[in-house]
Design an enzyme around this catalytic site. Structure first.
Site, PDB file in Angstrom:
ATOM      1  N   SER A  46     -41.032 -38.679  39.777  1.00 55.27           N
ATOM      2  CA  SER A  46     -40.364 -39.139  40.996  1.00 55.27           C
ATOM      3  C   SER A  46     -39.086 -38.390  41.339  1.00 55.27           C
ATOM      4  CB  SER A  46     -40.050 -40.635  40.889  1.00 55.27           C
ATOM      5  OG  SER A  46     -41.250 -41.376  40.813  1.00 55.27           O
ATOM      6  N   GLU A 105       0.784  -1.233   0.000  1.00 62.77           N
ATOM      7  CA  GLU A 105       0.000   0.000   0.000  1.00 62.77           C
ATOM      8  C   GLU A 105       0.817   1.285   0.000  1.00 62.77           C
ATOM      9  OE1 GLU A 105      -3.447   0.301  -0.141  1.00 62.77           O
ATOM     10  OE2 GLU A 105      -3.252  -1.816  -0.690  1.00 62.77           O
TER      11      GLU A 105
END
Length: 774
Positions: free
Chosen positions: A466, A91
């Site tokens: 239960s 760049e």
């Protein structure tokens, strides 16, 4: 000379134009940079970028992101030199020498525009940063000048390394990926610190157009050329040597995102966390604020939980039978090519043993069916569909899209051996909580999150059956009962004045065993025994003890409370059972350890909440009774686990709900199985048959990795006394069932066992299998 000017007029005009543009830019910069009204650079570090919120497990591994822009802020010291060099090469190779504007790059770009040539962009790294922070992306002369002036200001205030760090955290790198940290994780599945030269060059190379020309997964050839060009520039700039350059050229590009095809983990847990964060902190902070949420979840434990639940639900669903093939999508009926059509499920699919995946049926014979899965040829033998009790010809036809389990893979021949599967209708949930802290270590709210987002671990109110009995037994122990108390398992009726109805409960198989010790009544889960206990202590006391255990769901002081008739969440029941493992201390479960903001400040922090709700002696005796349920009762499937295990099964009327809640010294785990519509699971599909195997499968894996070192030791206020387990009296040489029982002081038996007591006990001298309720 005149001919020279004529021949080179165009070039001279271009040169003059470029020079004028440069001088104009410099002049404007000198004049405008200090002018009022022009944006002034203050503190770039105070600009808050949109940063994703990340959830971490208890080992600090990332498990989920919430984001509009996926960005991981990285420190300058964590950005590898090779990546900085790659960005500079790609760049702005004058980055460390210019003052904000790369003159060479600018001249090259202007010349390219004038001559209509692609000579590259002209913005320096600093200009790109200025544009990303302050300006719109649309090109215009005024925007370009503003970009240059802002770059000059940035360069005046910050060092080159600071600018590079800001840039690396800001740049867009495709999809919803912003910044090099998120890019490294997305493309390579690694930390930015760990990327190599080729990966650095690829990241730097795609910066100009990561969603278009250099889209990594859509235009790989363009990306490869661009990466290799960046590598060449790095070599020419002497950032890398020839060998490193050549080695990097041989590195392949990623073919799919690093997490593509990976099964998502803990969807129910992360969604509940998201809802909590959004409700408390708002969606702006959740999706843009960069929160770091450190959860209690253990990634491995969660995976084991999900696998165990899914396998258990599939096994149960097969027992319920094959569902009609009309539900299968057929390619031929929809005019699609069975030899060439690619199913969406095949994209990013892992073709390996154990995977369950859709396949296309090519042909069906008596002994086998031919199936195509992606680029593999599969064979389904008749034995692979034996569970359906139907011939292959009645199950499948050519063109059907069905589910298959991959039993074996021959990669060389690209062939598979398959077994038939189907998507379960049954649902389930699993919740695992650390006993000492209350931290949720695993949470599975259903078979598949994408199919149903309803979290059955914390949202579903279901009858407990239960599994509620231990709370009633606890109340009994603190109200004069002992494990040796004899209770009659005989026909029973009770007129419940609270509902003005006669209540006549039944045992699961409608049978009666006569006098039973309280221990055996619990181990065999006899309904009539629990009903008589609740009548003795009163339903009001039963409700009061349920509240002590932290159950907040709606309970009524009715006799049906003894059989778990009221609806409670799995989370409430798991928290309640931690009391037995913790010597009477109940822990509130929680799912977030702490939350930190973008600057690592603690926003929220949670700690264990522990409360003594019953006496430690009572808790130990109940713990000991529940260990008996595993050793000698309905929880027998957990008997072989290499740890002290207690637990309780549960089944509701018509086999609508199946439960198992078990614990070791360190972990309490609850499993629920049922249908969302509250229909029967099938005849004899009890908690022992359906939920308990899921618990066992999960605990086998958990204990293999985390062996249990703790033991349940009786506290000083508990007496261990030898009795006859069946009669509840002190043991003699004639007793067939000597057993060391736990008692509170003053509740221990005083009389010795004798033959007359033996005769009162059903099957005392026999070895027939005893009847249990669930």
């Amino acid at each position: 000379m005149r001919n020279f000017f004529r021949k080179n007029l165009k070039v001279l005009l271009i040169a003059v134009s470029m020079l004028a543009t440069i001088l104009l830019g410099i002049l404007l910069g000198l004049v405008l940079v200090y002018q009022k009204g022009f944006p002034q650079i203050k503190n770039l570090e105070d600009i808050k970028p949109v940063v994703m919120t990340t959830l971490y497990d208890d080992q600090n591994a990332a498990i989920k992101d919430f984001a509009i822009e996926k960005r991981i802020i990285v420190k300058g010291g964590d950005i590898p030199v090779i990546l900085k060099q790659a960005i500079i090469a790609a760049e702005d190779n004058q980055f460390y020498s210019h003052w904000g504007i790369n003159i060479r790059g600018f001249v090259r770009a202007v010349g390219g525009v004038l001559l209509r040539k692609k000579w590259g962009g002209g913005s320096s790294i600093t200009q790109q940063l200025a544009r990303g922070l302050f300006l719109t992306p649309e090109f215009s002369l005024s925007r370009k000048l503003s970009e240059m002036l802002l770059a000059i200001q940035i360069e005046k205030k910050y060092t080159k390394d600071q600018i590079m760090t800001f840039y690396c955290n800001k740049i867009f790198l495709g999809g919803s990926i912003y910044g090099v940290g998120a890019a490294a994780r997305h493309y390579f599945g690694k930390s930015i610190r760990d990327i190599n030269t080729a990966e650095a060059a690829m990241i730097a190379g795609i910066v100009p157009n990561p969603n278009g020309l250099y889209a990594v997964f859509k235009r790989p050839q363009n990306v490869l050329k661009r990466r290799n060009y960046v590598l060449l520039k790095m070599m020419l700039l002497k950032q890398i040597g020839i060998k490193e350059y050549q080695d990097a050229l041989r590195v392949k590009l990623p073919e799919k995102p690093a997490d593509a095809g990976a099964e998502s983990l803990a969807d129910y847990f992360t969604e509940d966390t998201r809802k909590y964060l959004e409700a408390k902190y708002g969606d702006n902070l959740l999706y843009k604020g960069g929160l770091k949420v450190f959860t209690t979840l253990n990634g491995e434990t969660q995976k084991w939980a999900e696998d165990a639940l899914r396998e258990g639900l599939r096994t149960l669903d097969k027992r319920r039978g094959w569902r009609r093939r009309e539900k299968l999508f057929n390619l031929l009926e929809n005019k699609l090519d069975i030899a060439g059509y690619a199913l969406p499920a095949w994209e990013n699919a892992r073709i390996e043993a154990g995977q369950i995946i859709e396949g296309v049926v090519l042909a069906v014979g008596k002994a086998k069916a031919d199936v195509r899965i992606a680029r593999y040829s599969g064979e389904l033998p008749a034995a692979g569909a034996k569970w359906t009790n139907l011939p292959l010809s009645r199950l499948l036809k050519a063109g059907d899209v069905a589910l298959f389990r991959i039993e074996a893979v021959d990669a060389g021949k690209r062939s598979l051996r398959l077994a038939l599967e189907q998507e379960p209708e049954v649902e389930g949930a699993l919740l695992a909580v650390d006993n000492q802290t209350g931290e949720i270590k695993a949470m599975v709210g259903g078979y598949e999150f994408q199919k149903s987002k309803f979290n059955r671990a914390i949202q579903a109110l279901r009858q407990t059956g239960s599994t509620f009995k231990p709370i009633i037994y606890t109340a009994a122990l603190e109200n004069g009962f002992s494990p040796a108390t004899i209770i009659q398992d005989e026909p029973y009726s009770y007129y419940d004045e609270s509902i003005q109805q006669l209540w006549e409960p039944q045992n699961h198989k409608g049978d009666f065993l006569g006098p039973l010790t309280m221990r055996r009544g619990l181990e065999l889960s006899r309904n009539l025994v629990t009903a008589r206990i609740l009548e003795a202590i009163t339903p009001e006391v039963g409700v009061r003890y349920a509240r002590k255990f932290g159950i907040t769901s709606d309970l009524k002081p009715y006799m049906s409370l003894s059989l778990g008739a009221f609806e409670v969440t799995l989370k409430e029941m798991v928290e309640a059972f931690t009391v037995f493992a913790n010597y009477g201390v109940r822990v509130n479960s929680y799912f977030i350890r702490n939350i930190r903001d973008l600057n690592n400040n603690i926003v929220e922090e949670n700690f264990p909440e522990r409360k003594q709700v019953i006496e430690k002696e009572t808790a130990f005796i109940m713990n000991y009774l529940l260990q008996g349920v595993v050793r000698s009762g309905t929880g027998w499937r957990a008997r072989a686990l290499p740890a002290p295990v207690g637990g309780k099964t549960g089944t509701t009327n018509d086999f609508t709900d199946a439960w198992f809640i078990g614990f070791t010294p360190s972990l309490t785990v609850g499993v629920w199985v049922g249908l969302d519509q509250k229909k029967t699971l099938g005849e004899e599909q009890t908690g022992s048959e359906t939920a308990s195997p899921i618990f066992v499968k999960f605990m086998e894996q958990y204990l293999a990795k985390y062996p249990e070192t703790g033991k349940f030791r009786p506290p000083s206020g508990v007496y261990m006394i030898e009795i006859d387990k069946y009669t509840g009296r002190l043991v003699t040489p004639d007793c067939l069932y000597p057993f060391s029982e736990a008692f509170l002081p003053g509740t221990e038996p005083l009389e010795f066992c004798n033959e007359e007591e033996h005769e009162k006990i059903y099957n005392y001298y026999k070895t027939e299998e005893e009847s249990s309720d669930d």
